[in-house]
Design a protein around this motif. Structure first.
Motif: not given
Length: 132
Positions: A22-39, A46-56
């Protein structure tokens, strides 16, 4: 190594990915950089986020889905300040961030800026929107 301070958002409703997207779509110059998920072996769902790095708008953020249910959540005492460039931009952000959220201070002229609003979005994260 250069020390860096990054805002970390801990979600307790298994909705970190929804909020991040939602935030990445809302703000210009934003992106998801890396997503680590629970196995499948956990400890989180399972599938939820352990750690995600993104830029706004070029600013780094980190988020996760906490498998530990804490007695705390987000507080409006800590918020992200967004400096808007146009009236259209602040009105758009205000509309999107306040949808299904909680308006702490509606969009108005409070004397310290032309337009200002303080909102808590539907995920519980607080935002201060300002137009000089």
């Amino acid at each position: 190594m250069k020390q860096q301070i990054t805002t970390f958002l801990t979600f307790q409703g298994n909705n970190a990915e929804e909020a991040m997207n939602f935030y990445v779509e809302l703000f210009d110059n934003s992106k998801v950089i890396n997503v680590q998920r629970y196995g499948k072996d956990g400890p989180g769902l399972e599938g939820t986020i352990v750690k995600a790095i993104f830029e706004l708008n070029g600013t780094p953020f980190i988020c996760s889905d906490s498998f530990i249910k804490h007695e705390w959540s987000f507080t409006p005492a800590v918020s992200s300040w967004v400096e808007c460039n146009t009236k259209e931009e602040i009105e758009h952000l205000y509309a999107k961030l306040s949808e299904n959220g909680d308006v702490k201070m509606p969009l108005d002229n409070y004397g310290f800026s032309k337009q200002f609003a303080f909102v808590e979005d539907r995920f519980g994260v607080s935002w201060q929107l300002n137009l000089e």
